[in-house]
Write a protein that holds these residues in place. Structure first.
Motif, mmCIF file in Angstrom:
data_model
loop_
_atom_site.group_PDB
_atom_site.id
_atom_site.type_symbol
_atom_site.label_atom_id
_atom_site.label_comp_id
_atom_site.label_asym_id
_atom_site.label_seq_id
_atom_site.Cartn_x
_atom_site.Cartn_y
_atom_site.Cartn_z
ATOM 1 N N TYR A 131 -22.945 32.907 -10.977
ATOM 2 C CA TYR A 131 -22.940 34.338 -11.259
ATOM 3 C C TYR A 131 -21.901 35.062 -10.404
ATOM 4 C CZ TYR A 131 -25.428 34.874 -6.859
ATOM 5 O OH TYR A 131 -25.762 34.841 -5.534
ATOM 6 N N GLU A 139 -28.305 39.198 -11.025
ATOM 7 C CA GLU A 139 -29.405 39.270 -11.976
ATOM 8 C C GLU A 139 -29.209 38.268 -13.120
ATOM 9 O OE1 GLU A 139 -28.460 43.045 -10.000
ATOM 10 O OE2 GLU A 139 -27.307 41.943 -11.484
ATOM 11 N N TYR A 140 -30.304 37.691 -13.530
ATOM 12 C CA TYR A 140 -30.341 36.787 -14.686
ATOM 13 C C TYR A 140 -31.298 37.409 -15.697
ATOM 14 C CZ TYR A 140 -28.105 33.199 -11.834
ATOM 15 O OH TYR A 140 -27.237 32.504 -11.060
ATOM 16 N N TYR A 141 -30.895 37.465 -16.945
ATOM 17 C CA TYR A 141 -31.688 38.081 -18.008
ATOM 18 C C TYR A 141 -32.099 36.986 -18.991
ATOM 19 C CZ TYR A 141 -29.566 42.251 -16.088
ATOM 20 O OH TYR A 141 -29.153 43.235 -15.224
ATOM 21 N N TRP A 142 -33.326 37.062 -19.473
ATOM 22 C CA TRP A 142 -33.784 36.032 -20.411
ATOM 23 C C TRP A 142 -34.767 36.604 -21.411
ATOM 24 C CZ3 TRP A 142 -38.859 33.872 -20.485
ATOM 25 C CH2 TRP A 142 -39.699 34.278 -19.455
ATOM 26 N N TRP A 145 -27.112 28.064 -10.405
ATOM 27 C CA TRP A 145 -27.072 28.874 -9.187
ATOM 28 C C TRP A 145 -25.633 29.095 -8.735
ATOM 29 C CZ3 TRP A 145 -26.010 27.771 -3.845
ATOM 30 C CH2 TRP A 145 -26.409 28.794 -2.963
ATOM 31 N N LEU A 166 -30.694 32.556 -21.661
ATOM 32 C CA LEU A 166 -30.501 32.997 -20.282
ATOM 33 C C LEU A 166 -29.069 33.497 -20.139
ATOM 34 C CD1 LEU A 166 -31.680 33.098 -17.363
ATOM 35 C CD2 LEU A 166 -30.718 30.822 -17.048
ATOM 36 N N ARG A 167 -28.907 34.739 -19.638
ATOM 37 C CA ARG A 167 -27.590 35.360 -19.520
ATOM 38 C C ARG A 167 -27.378 35.884 -18.111
ATOM 39 N NH1 ARG A 167 -30.544 36.508 -23.482
ATOM 40 N NH2 ARG A 167 -31.288 38.483 -22.660
ATOM 41 N N TYR A 168 -26.110 35.834 -17.648
ATOM 42 C CA TYR A 168 -25.779 36.358 -16.324
ATOM 43 C C TYR A 168 -24.290 36.673 -16.282
ATOM 44 C CZ TYR A 168 -24.526 31.435 -15.766
ATOM 45 O OH TYR A 168 -23.999 30.183 -15.950
#
Length: 108
Positions: free
Chosen positions: A66, A72-75, A63, A36-38
């Protein structure tokens, strides 16, 4: 609620489950590794979990870590074979599958 492409969540208490399709039966030393990246300030923050199930509840403490301009959170998910452990006790290993397509959700 599961996180599909473009899903939006609001507030610290949002329940966000990341779910993926199984690849079959995993060996005892194989795990799904969820990345999980942000955006956090000028850097990309990263967390991961190793598990044998096909879903993960995103921790509430992520939470609002960021950058407010980038909620946005990328996974993605990859199957890894554990080959050892780091000094801090975290697992190390080698990939035994291709990495899944990247998915994204918004959490404000």
């Amino acid at each position: 609620c599961s996180s599909d492409l473009g899903a939006k969540f609001s507030g610290e208490n949002a329940t966000i489950w990341l779910r993926w399709e199984p690849v079959g039966t995993l060996a005892d030393d194989e795990f799904y590794v969820v990345s999980l990246r942000y955006q956090s300030g000028d850097a990309i923050a990263y967390t991961e979990t190793w598990q044998q199930g096909t879903e993960w509840l995103v921790p509430h403490d992520i939470w609002q870590r960021y950058d407010e301009g980038h909620p946005e959170y990328y996974w993605d998910v990859v199957v890894m074979r554990q080959t050892g452990a780091s000094e801090d006790g975290s697992r190390t290993g080698e990939p035994v599958s291709a990495t899944s397509a990247e998915r994204v959700f918004v959490w404000e």
